[in-house]
Design a protein around this motif. Sequence first.
Motif, mmCIF file in Angstrom:
data_model
loop_
_atom_site.group_PDB
_atom_site.id
_atom_site.type_symbol
_atom_site.label_atom_id
_atom_site.label_comp_id
_atom_site.label_asym_id
_atom_site.label_seq_id
_atom_site.Cartn_x
_atom_site.Cartn_y
_atom_site.Cartn_z
ATOM 1 N N LEU A 55 1.814 13.273 -3.724
ATOM 2 C CA LEU A 55 0.981 12.085 -3.861
ATOM 3 C C LEU A 55 1.879 10.913 -4.240
ATOM 4 C CD1 LEU A 55 -2.083 11.274 -3.902
ATOM 5 C CD2 LEU A 55 -1.935 11.543 -6.372
ATOM 6 N N MET A 56 1.760 9.813 -3.511
ATOM 7 C CA MET A 56 2.521 8.591 -3.769
ATOM 8 C C MET A 56 4.025 8.843 -3.753
ATOM 9 S SD MET A 56 0.332 6.416 -6.472
ATOM 10 C CE MET A 56 -0.094 7.538 -7.746
ATOM 11 N N GLN A 57 4.439 9.761 -2.891
ATOM 12 C CA GLN A 57 5.868 10.062 -2.759
ATOM 13 C C GLN A 57 6.389 9.383 -1.505
ATOM 14 O OE1 GLN A 57 8.210 11.118 -4.524
ATOM 15 N NE2 GLN A 57 9.054 13.079 -3.966
ATOM 16 N N GLY A 58 7.552 8.792 -1.581
ATOM 17 C CA GLY A 58 8.125 8.141 -0.411
ATOM 18 C C GLY A 58 9.116 7.099 -0.847
ATOM 19 N N PRO A 59 9.888 6.540 0.125
ATOM 20 C CA PRO A 59 10.936 5.584 -0.255
ATOM 21 C C PRO A 59 10.386 4.346 -0.960
ATOM 22 C CG PRO A 59 11.087 6.207 2.070
ATOM 23 C CD PRO A 59 9.814 6.768 1.565
ATOM 24 N N GLY A 60 9.259 3.788 -0.433
ATOM 25 C CA GLY A 60 8.667 2.598 -1.059
ATOM 26 C C GLY A 60 8.157 2.901 -2.447
ATOM 27 N N TRP A 61 7.379 3.994 -2.537
ATOM 28 C CA TRP A 61 6.873 4.415 -3.842
ATOM 29 C C TRP A 61 8.016 4.764 -4.777
ATOM 30 C CZ3 TRP A 61 2.353 3.514 -5.785
ATOM 31 C CH2 TRP A 61 1.251 3.372 -4.940
ATOM 32 N N GLY A 62 9.132 5.220 -4.202
ATOM 33 C CA GLY A 62 10.285 5.573 -5.019
ATOM 34 C C GLY A 62 10.755 4.413 -5.870
ATOM 35 N N VAL A 63 10.836 3.208 -5.216
ATOM 36 C CA VAL A 63 11.255 2.020 -5.955
ATOM 37 C C VAL A 63 10.279 1.768 -7.094
ATOM 38 C CG1 VAL A 63 11.710 -0.450 -5.786
ATOM 39 C CG2 VAL A 63 12.325 1.052 -3.908
ATOM 40 N N PHE A 64 8.976 1.886 -6.775
ATOM 41 C CA PHE A 64 7.958 1.657 -7.798
ATOM 42 C C PHE A 64 8.119 2.626 -8.954
ATOM 43 C CE2 PHE A 64 3.916 3.292 -9.439
ATOM 44 C CZ PHE A 64 3.488 2.185 -10.138
#
Lengths: 188, 350
Positions: free
Chosen positions: B287-296
């Motif tokens: 859930l909410m995993q990914g490169p964009g979410w990573g920065v967050f």
Amino acid sequence: MVQYFKTIWSGIATTFTGMKITLKHLFTKKVTIQYPDENFPLPETARNRLFMEMTKCIGCKNCAKICPVNCIDIETIKVSPEDPHKELHRNGKERKLWVPTFEIDFAKCCYCGLCTEVCPTDAIIHTKEFEYSEYNRENLVYKFHTLTPEQTEEKRRLLEELDAKKEKEKKQDENKPGNKETPGEKRE
Amino acid sequence: MESINFLYELLGKNALTITLVVILPLGFVLIYALVAILAELKTSAWIQERLGPMRTGPWGILQPVAEVIKLIQKEDITPAKADKLLYNAAPFIVFTGAYSAFAVIPFSEYFAPSRIDLGLFYIFAVGSISALGIVMGGWASNNKYSMMGAMRSVAQLISYEVPAAIAILSIVVLTSTMNLQEINKLQTGWFWNWFLFGGPGTLAKWWIVPFTIILCMIYFIAALAETNRLPFDIPEGESELVAGFHTEYSGIKFAMFFFAEYAYMFVVAAILTTVFLGGWNSPFGNLMQGPGWGVFWFIFKGFSVVMVQIWIRWTLPRFRVDQLMYLGWKILLPISFVCFLIISLYVMLK
């Protein structure tokens, strides 16, 4: 050894206690008052800028006498009986003294409140006004008298006339025959 | 090791993109420092039941900007008896030390300025450059308070670098890599895969969990000391040393010291996040995993750690010098050694 672990434990425990306390304070209501925007309710007995009501003032000068810093300046003129301008006090009695000058210098005033206590008619009182800074010191001399300079001149003239008249009457009394004080002069 | 950088992927690797990659963390640090200063002002005020700055902008949010402008306008004084070269170089060296650590910090799966295999080692190496700058500043100021502040700073750094390094090395024993990006990848999945909770593995890892939590605390405490933050701010203790090593500094050079402190705060928070809190991984599995979410997630976790640092600053009073040494050498060091041995034992038995 036991003491060593006890020290560590109390160190950790007290740190968390402290953090709990600061966290609680983080969300409590703040005590700051944003002063010019919101105001602190002044206490009932607050002593701030003075106010003087001329219709109550009887010109007794008690306030000027008791003032420890001499910031009150009063001048009085007796009311001539021939003055067509009559003024009534609040209690319905006739004014006996004109007050052509009543000045309070708030640059000097120490807000002790003695003048309000000695005033027999409660003419001089404290207000809740305290925001009256000025760029010029002269602007802090507040003038409470209501008479215009012309009126003052008029009153002064009337009083002088009255005095002159009285003097004349006195002289006339002295000049009356049968006066024992100056018999010799008369003869000459 | 294959590494992905979104800027190189999009624009190709040329002089321009390399410059961009170098400058991007600087932009982040500038914005972050302003936010952190505001957070510091507001948190301190709220803890003391004040409102804090309220006049500059809505709710005073422009206060840090106003302070930076104020510091730039101020006269930049160099004392007559100071060693001019060292005195003027010191603030920049301190900031260089703090900023060079950003070279290996993995902001996202697709963005870390550099991906050297000795990432953690590199961070510890450049972290000492800041201490060098502090000593230079303290010595060159030719002021007894500055000198004492600098000496205390070095004593503190030497004492706390050791437990911090051992705490991190214990995790390196578990990961068997010093590459920060690799450490992040190991912690993918739910939050129980973070090294705070023993890292990835079967339920057999349960008996090292208390030790990894202790290691995390040790690293956090040592990191506080390394950034010279309260309760370990004896190098600049106002009530004893005026302002410590930066007593003589004013204007923009003082701002550089200030800025470097906040930048370094984020560096240690970033290491803590990467090593113990899963870095750019979402705590909730996919859930909410990914490169964009990573920065967050990375910035969110890092900033949370910074907030805890601020929270502690406004809670605890300053340590005395001897108490500081006692804590460093007699408590943190032996406990971190014990944890290191236990984790090594676990890795051997596995």
